[in-house]
Scaffold this motif. Structure first.
Motif, PDB file in Angstrom:
ATOM      1  N   PHE B  85       0.740  -1.270   0.039  1.00 43.64           N
ATOM      2  CA  PHE B  85       0.106  -0.035  -0.035  1.00 43.64           C
ATOM      3  C   PHE B  85       0.778   1.129   0.027  1.00 43.64           C
ATOM      4  O   PHE B  85       1.820   1.419   0.423  1.00 43.64           O
ATOM      5  CB  PHE B  85      -0.785   0.003   1.353  1.00 43.64           C
ATOM      6  CG  PHE B  85      -1.822  -0.895   1.136  1.00 43.64           C
ATOM      7  CD1 PHE B  85      -3.042  -0.911   0.743  1.00 43.64           C
ATOM      8  CD2 PHE B  85      -1.640  -2.274   1.932  1.00 43.64           C
ATOM      9  CE1 PHE B  85      -3.992  -2.056   0.804  1.00 43.64           C
ATOM     10  CE2 PHE B  85      -2.306  -3.383   1.812  1.00 43.64           C
ATOM     11  CZ  PHE B  85      -3.540  -2.948   1.298  1.00 43.64           C
ATOM     12  N   ASP B  87       0.486   3.812   1.844  1.00 42.83           N
ATOM     13  CA  ASP B  87       0.911   4.015   3.251  1.00 42.83           C
ATOM     14  C   ASP B  87       1.512   2.903   4.158  1.00 42.83           C
ATOM     15  O   ASP B  87       1.418   3.007   5.259  1.00 42.83           O
ATOM     16  CB  ASP B  87      -0.337   4.729   4.071  1.00 42.83           C
ATOM     17  CG  ASP B  87      -1.519   3.699   3.973  1.00 42.83           C
ATOM     18  OD1 ASP B  87      -1.386   2.495   3.489  1.00 42.83           O
ATOM     19  OD2 ASP B  87      -2.576   3.919   4.725  1.00 42.83           O
ATOM     20  N   ALA B  89       0.586   0.266   5.450  1.00 40.61           N
ATOM     21  CA  ALA B  89      -0.273  -0.296   6.177  1.00 40.61           C
ATOM     22  C   ALA B  89       0.345  -1.437   7.037  1.00 40.61           C
ATOM     23  O   ALA B  89      -0.073  -2.558   7.289  1.00 40.61           O
ATOM     24  CB  ALA B  89      -1.203  -1.009   5.119  1.00 40.61           C
ATOM     25  N   LEU B  90       1.054  -1.049   7.893  1.00 42.33           N
ATOM     26  CA  LEU B  90       2.086  -1.991   8.763  1.00 42.33           C
ATOM     27  C   LEU B  90       0.940  -1.873  10.045  1.00 42.33           C
ATOM     28  O   LEU B  90       0.579  -1.016  10.420  1.00 42.33           O
ATOM     29  CB  LEU B  90       3.233  -1.468   9.291  1.00 42.33           C
ATOM     30  CG  LEU B  90       4.349  -1.563   8.046  1.00 42.33           C
ATOM     31  CD1 LEU B  90       5.431  -1.158   8.729  1.00 42.33           C
ATOM     32  CD2 LEU B  90       4.418  -2.891   7.521  1.00 42.33           C
ATOM     33  N   PHE B  91       0.999  -3.010  10.654  1.00 46.98           N
ATOM     34  CA  PHE B  91      -0.104  -3.091  11.694  1.00 46.98           C
ATOM     35  C   PHE B  91       0.582  -2.289  13.014  1.00 46.98           C
ATOM     36  O   PHE B  91       1.620  -2.827  13.512  1.00 46.98           O
ATOM     37  CB  PHE B  91      -0.541  -4.459  12.198  1.00 46.98           C
ATOM     38  CG  PHE B  91      -1.083  -5.255  11.168  1.00 46.98           C
ATOM     39  CD1 PHE B  91      -2.041  -4.753  10.402  1.00 46.98           C
ATOM     40  CD2 PHE B  91      -0.626  -6.601  10.725  1.00 46.98           C
ATOM     41  CE1 PHE B  91      -2.953  -5.635   9.406  1.00 46.98           C
ATOM     42  CE2 PHE B  91      -1.100  -7.228   9.702  1.00 46.98           C
ATOM     43  CZ  PHE B  91      -2.204  -6.487   8.889  1.00 46.98           C
ATOM     44  N   PRO B  92      -0.119  -1.340  13.528  1.00 44.04           N
ATOM     45  CA  PRO B  92       0.457  -0.521  14.478  1.00 44.04           C
ATOM     46  C   PRO B  92       0.682  -1.028  15.802  1.00 44.04           C
ATOM     47  O   PRO B  92       1.585  -0.807  16.752  1.00 44.04           O
ATOM     48  CB  PRO B  92      -0.414   0.777  14.533  1.00 44.04           C
ATOM     49  CG  PRO B  92      -1.527   0.446  14.145  1.00 44.04           C
ATOM     50  CD  PRO B  92      -1.496  -0.575  12.933  1.00 44.04           C
ATOM     51  N   HIS B  93       0.083  -2.135  16.096  1.00 47.17           N
ATOM     52  CA  HIS B  93       0.036  -2.750  17.350  1.00 47.17           C
ATOM     53  C   HIS B  93       1.001  -3.901  17.582  1.00 47.17           C
ATOM     54  O   HIS B  93       1.270  -4.644  18.242  1.00 47.17           O
ATOM     55  CB  HIS B  93      -1.320  -3.358  17.756  1.00 47.17           C
ATOM     56  CG  HIS B  93      -1.994  -4.260  16.512  1.00 47.17           C
ATOM     57  ND1 HIS B  93      -2.166  -4.097  15.293  1.00 47.17           N
ATOM     58  CD2 HIS B  93      -2.472  -5.480  17.101  1.00 47.17           C
ATOM     59  CE1 HIS B  93      -2.735  -5.279  15.137  1.00 47.17           C
ATOM     60  NE2 HIS B  93      -2.973  -6.014  15.636  1.00 47.17           N
ATOM     61  N   ALA B 101       5.524 -11.886  10.523  1.00 50.70           N
ATOM     62  CA  ALA B 101       4.802 -13.310  10.807  1.00 50.70           C
ATOM     63  C   ALA B 101       3.341 -13.352  10.914  1.00 50.70           C
ATOM     64  O   ALA B 101       3.003 -14.485  11.122  1.00 50.70           O
ATOM     65  CB  ALA B 101       5.458 -13.656  12.223  1.00 50.70           C
ATOM     66  N   PHE B 102       2.735 -12.415  10.379  1.00 48.55           N
ATOM     67  CA  PHE B 102       1.272 -12.222  10.391  1.00 48.55           C
ATOM     68  C   PHE B 102       0.720 -13.336   9.751  1.00 48.55           C
ATOM     69  O   PHE B 102      -0.342 -13.992  10.133  1.00 48.55           O
ATOM     70  CB  PHE B 102       0.543 -11.113  10.012  1.00 48.55           C
ATOM     71  CG  PHE B 102      -0.750 -10.637  10.186  1.00 48.55           C
ATOM     72  CD1 PHE B 102      -0.960 -10.199  11.192  1.00 48.55           C
ATOM     73  CD2 PHE B 102      -1.735 -10.908   9.177  1.00 48.55           C
ATOM     74  CE1 PHE B 102      -2.585  -9.846  11.539  1.00 48.55           C
ATOM     75  CE2 PHE B 102      -2.960 -10.859   9.350  1.00 48.55           C
ATOM     76  CZ  PHE B 102      -3.627 -10.253  10.401  1.00 48.55           C
ATOM     77  N   SER B 103       1.042 -13.718   8.636  1.00 43.39           N
ATOM     78  CA  SER B 103       0.361 -14.744   7.847  1.00 43.39           C
ATOM     79  C   SER B 103       0.741 -16.149   7.966  1.00 43.39           C
ATOM     80  O   SER B 103       0.593 -17.201   7.379  1.00 43.39           O
ATOM     81  CB  SER B 103       0.457 -14.518   6.362  1.00 43.39           C
ATOM     82  OG  SER B 103       1.866 -14.484   5.970  1.00 43.39           O
ATOM     83  N   ASP B 105       0.578 -18.022  10.938  1.00 42.21           N
ATOM     84  CA  ASP B 105       0.251 -18.671  12.035  1.00 42.21           C
ATOM     85  C   ASP B 105       0.140 -20.166  12.162  1.00 42.21           C
ATOM     86  O   ASP B 105      -0.142 -20.884  12.912  1.00 42.21           O
ATOM     87  CB  ASP B 105      -1.116 -17.914  12.739  1.00 42.21           C
ATOM     88  CG  ASP B 105      -2.219 -17.487  11.468  1.00 42.21           C
ATOM     89  OD1 ASP B 105      -1.607 -17.875  10.290  1.00 42.21           O
ATOM     90  OD2 ASP B 105      -3.189 -17.477  11.709  1.00 42.21           O
ATOM     91  N   ARG B 148       6.703  -8.763   4.374  1.00 45.15           N
ATOM     92  CA  ARG B 148       5.382  -9.233   5.203  1.00 45.15           C
ATOM     93  C   ARG B 148       4.800  -9.884   4.053  1.00 45.15           C
ATOM     94  O   ARG B 148       3.920 -10.920   4.030  1.00 45.15           O
ATOM     95  CB  ARG B 148       4.792  -8.253   5.792  1.00 45.15           C
ATOM     96  CG  ARG B 148       3.263  -8.668   6.350  1.00 45.15           C
ATOM     97  CD  ARG B 148       2.427  -7.520   7.175  1.00 45.15           C
ATOM     98  NE  ARG B 148       2.007  -6.648   5.824  1.00 45.15           N
ATOM     99  CZ  ARG B 148       1.268  -5.589   6.295  1.00 45.15           C
ATOM    100  NH1 ARG B 148       0.954  -5.094   7.688  1.00 45.15           N
ATOM    101  NH2 ARG B 148       0.762  -4.672   5.610  1.00 45.15           N
TER     102      ARG B 148
END
Lengths: 547, 347
Positions: B85, B87, B89-93, B101-103, B105, B148
């Motif tokens: 994206f 911007d 779109a990195l997950f800020p939390h 590692a988001f995908s 799991d 990512r």
């Protein structure tokens, strides 16, 4: 616009609509009722006799509170946002605190202080040597003007908060540009800062107007007859639901006018680009008489609206501590807390349902559920109470009839006579707060985060759980706390709908207030204030950290 | 089999046709740039491929699997695409490690660590795994976003204006890095931008879009040197248009004199328009020249010169050779000559 972001989730699409229907059912019921016939002719009777006076009183009350709140809020908002003077940082947050004290508690405190037997008149008599009430003139607090004063002291923070936000958001260079073009500070404020804040003023004043329209306890205590007290009296004393519903519809009409006026004044407001240095960097330093003027005005307001009432309550609570600390108080506190927690939890669930519906299936339908589910907040507690009574008494009647016809025993007033109806009424009123809070915190979560998660193989619900929930945690907590505070304070809905022998802290306080026993009202009242104040401070901390 | 195959794709948004019967083929390990002005439909096309666009008609296939078609709209998470994206779109939390590692799991802890560590090494951010998005520079955030997306092992990478939020000097360095990364990972990519310089540097092929259609597709050189319309010619760079008409099988007559072509030309009496890039015109000072300089600006290795010649305005690029003593000033008399090249004639 149909986008395949959730599949096979018909239930999920129905749920928001079911919730919305429940929340607007009282308003629909009132509208239908207002066109129905008037069997006993009691509305006609009211119309012929006192309704005009009541309406006029309501109108005067609203206009009075709006004007006086503006006079209170506007200067302090400007001092705190744009000027520099001693104790500004304390005042900045302290001036919001009156929101934690329900108006009727401020009312009993001032009645006690200003009565014939109160400390002020005693002092005057002692100094001047007067003996009887006839010897001197003293303004009576229990009048329409008294109600206006009390409500303004309790409600001005709504406008203060919005105005302060608007002033802080304005580019300070605009103000400086006006100065460089030859305007005095006062003139620059009047010509630039104030017009730029028009939308904040409109929102703040309309909030205050809605609260004044809905106020029951203060005006009833001061024996000022308004439309709210009329609804209460016709239902509890005349027992006429139809008449109460008709007066309620009249108040709904007033609300529609108010909301349209607000929308109209906001529509004309353009979005001003924020740029350059803000007021934070360019505070206007007050000195000499300006400084003393600002200090005096701000602190007198704070003392009158918060410190004095709190001090008085503490004084009475301590003096009558052992007499007030009863098993009943403990029980009613528990009742209030449990009720508020249940309502807050359910309101959060409702908010999540409609807000995620909007997030996943954006469009007119979703926008509509959000709008409709937020309608109840503007509606006064007495009106909501009458509104929920209509469908649920019908439901009880129907169910009982059906059961009896089929040889079962009836369920009595299962819906309309239990806590159930009270919880529904609270949800109708307060879900809007949760919906708004979740809406604004979700809005800060960039939609591309959702898309990123979807492109990484997560489905819609995994995305909500893994991306959205962690990011709106604060918003959810804020929603729960705000609804909790409102539910703890709520009086008229509880007075009208509580089941037999069920008391909340607010109704308990109100009993003592009606009996003019401030000594015994003080401790429970203080509990209400503290239970509003502490979560309020937590929420503010949360919000300040997130910005 | 092409990685991406689009046939007759149309899209309406509030009754406006954003995509108009568009066809596109993207081959394996190819990087294609969708170039065009804002509102030409390039981002809509990207979103359509990602499954984030409604109201489509036409077919889209990824690796031979249909994802859009009659009654078919595969959910975005089932398309095996990576999306980068504007911007980031990195997950800020989540920190850098958890973002990448988001995908992953479904893998074991150890496998996750291995994969993420190798990706971090690939994007040269091994020391940053504990950081959060707001602690990274724009270029670093962009590299995390790439890592990512790569972790999910997509078949196709989609990039939406990925370099527009970066400073100029970081931008072209990152473009080189990410291009090398995509090429070495065997990835195919579709990349949206409005800047032709980014397209030149990043893509193998450029598809120039106008009003929901691809007007020309080809290498950067092809689009620059052999545009098929004035729109393409102007979009790709400064152009001069010279009216010519054929006089015999090897030459045209024009304001700038007789032009001879290496190859045989079509004898046609009607006047034609010849595209001349500014570097295809030579300029020399001459007291009796017919041209007069109206503007000179110095741009380092060359000078941009504007010349009025027989009432027409010409853009000229004059290379500054080392030791070149020619100095041009406004008002100088000059003569112009067309350098020999492949003539491009436009309607």
């Amino acid at each position: 616009m149909k986008l395949n972001l959730i599949s096979n989730a018909t239930l999920y699409k129905l749920l928001p609509w079911a919730v919305t229907c429940l929340l607007i059912s009282p308003i629909i019921a009132l509208l239908i009722n207002s066109f129905s016939s008037d069997p006993q002719g009691s509305f006609q009777h009211l119309f012929d006799t006192v309704l005009l006076t009541y309406s006029l009183n309501t109108l005067l009350l609203i206009l009075g509170v709006m004007s006086l709140s503006f006079i209170f809020a506007m200067p302090v908002a400007w001092f705190v946002a744009c000027c520099e003077f001693p104790s500004r940082t304390i005042l900045q947050w302290a001036l919001m605190l009156p929101l934690a004290i329900p108006p009727y508690i401020v009312a009993i405190v001032y009645t006690d202080l200003l009565d014939f037997s109160g400390p002020l008149q005693r002092l005057l008599r002692g100094v001047m040597g007067w003996q009887r009430a006839g010897d001197y003139y003293f303004p009576e607090i229990r009048t329409l003007f008294g109600a206006i004063l009390i409500l303004s002291l309790a409600l001005y923070p709504y406008l203060y908060l919005l105005l302060r936000g608007a002033f802080l958001g304005q580019s300070g260079s605009l103000f400086q540009a006006a100065r460089s073009l030859g305007a005095s500070p006062l003139r620059a404020f009047y010509r630039v800062s104030l017009p730029l804040s028009r939308s904040a003023i409109a929102v703040g004043l309309s909030l205050i107007a809605m609260e004044s329209l809905g106020d029951f306890a203060t005006v009833n205590y001061f024996a000022v007859s308004t439309l709210t007290t009329a609804v209460y009296d016709t239902w509890l004393e005349l027992g006429s639901l139809t008449t109460a519903a008709k007066i309620s519809s009249l108040m709904l009409l007033a609300l529609v006018i108010l909301i349209s006026l607000e929308n109209y004044s906001r529509r004309k407001q353009k979005v001003y680009q924020r740029g350059g240095a803000t007021h934070t960097q360019l505070r206007f330093v007050l000195c000499g008489w300006q400084k003393w003027g600002a200090l005096t005005f701000s602190w007198i307001l704070l003392v009158a609206a918060f410190i004095l009432p709190l001090f008085t309550l503490c004084y009475y609570a301590l003096s009558y501590f052992s007499a007030s600390l009863t098993a009943a108080l403990w029980q009613y506190t528990l009742n209030s807390v449990w009720l508020a927690i249940i309502v807050a939890g359910l309101a959060l669930l409702i908010a999540l349902t409609v807000n995620f519906y909007q997030r996943l299936c954006p469009g007119l339908f979703a926008r509509t559920t959000i709008r409709l589910s937020s309608l109840g907040y503007a509606v006064p507690g007495t009106v909501v109470a009458i509104g929920v009574l209509i469908p649920f008494t019908e439901l009880d009647l129907g169910v009982n009839q059906l059961l009896l016809e089929n040889g079962f025993s009836g369920i009595g007033l299962f819906f309309s006579g239990s806590l159930f109806i009270l919880v529904v009424a609270y949800l109708v009123r307060f879900s809007a707060i949760a919906v708004g809070s979740i809406d604004s915190s979700l809005a800060q979560v960039s939609p591309s985060l959702d898309l990123a998660s979807r492109s990484l193989g997560q489905n819609a619900f995994q995305t909500i759980r893994r991306v959205n929930f962690p990011l709106i945690k604060k918003g959810m907590l804020t929603a729960i706390i705000l609804v909790f505070i409102e539910a703890m304070k709520e009086l008229p809905t509880a007075l009208l709908l509580r089941p037999f022998n069920f008391e909340t802290l607010a109704t308990y306080v109100y009993q003592f207030v009606s009996d003019e026993m401030i000594e015994y009202a003080a401790l429970p009242a203080l509990l209400i204030v503290l239970m509003g104040l502490i979560p309020f401070i937590i929420v503010n901390r949360l919000l300040e950290k997130s910005t | 089999m092409p990685t991406l195959q689009i046939n007759k794709l149309s899209c309406f948004y509030q009754d406006i046709q954003v995509l108009d019967l568009l066809d596109l083929t993207l081959n394996h390990n190819e990087i294609m740039c969708l170039l065009g002005e804002s509102g030409c439909g390039k981002t809509t096309l990207l979103k359509a491929v990602a499954g984030l666009q409604a109201q489509l008609s036409g077919d889209i296939q990824i690796n031979g699997n249909p994802v859009n078609g009659k009654g078919l709209n595969v959910a975005p998470e089932k398309r095996k695409i990576g999306f980068i994206f504007q911007d980031y779109a990195l997950f800020p939390h989540l920190n850098v490690f958890d973002n990448i590692a988001f995908s992953l799991d479904r893998l074991s802890k150890q496998e996750i660590k291995q994969r993420v560590d190798s990706l971090l090494a690939l994007v040269q951010l091994s020391d940053y795994s504990e950081r959060f998005a707001h602690q990274l520079s724009g270029g670093q955030q962009q590299r995390v976003a790439i890592a990512r997306a790569l972790a999910y092992q997509p078949d196709l990478m989609l990039l939406d204006e990925p370099f527009s939020n970066l400073d100029h000097h970081v931008r072209f360095q990152l473009i080189d890095e990410i291009r090398a990364l995509l090429k070495s990972s065997g990835m195919s990519a579709l990349f949206v931008t409005h800047s032709k310089e980014e397209g030149f540097a990043f893509a193998d092929k450029i598809a120039l879009m106008q009003a929901g259609k691809i007007v020309q597709i080809g290498t950067a050189q092809a689009l620059y040197c052999h545009p098929n319309s004035r729109y393409v010619a102007d979009f790709m760079g400064l152009s001069n248009y010279l009216k010519v008409h054929a006089v015999d099988q090897f030459s045209y007559q024009s304001d700038l004199g007789l032009l001879t072509s290496d190859s045989e030309i079509e004898l046609n009496k009607a006047p034609l328009t010849l595209l001349l890039r500014p570097e295809q015109i030579a300029i020399t000072s001459s007291a009796d020249g017919l041209g007069c300089i109206s503007k000179v600006s110095f741009s380092g290795s060359y000078q941009e010169i504007r010349v009025i010649y027989r009432g027409n305005d010409y853009h000229i690029k004059h290379s500054n050779h080392f030791g070149d003593t020619q100095q041009f000033k406004v008002g100088d008399r000059v003569s112009l000559r067309v350098l020999n090249h492949d003539f491009v004639l436009l309607r």
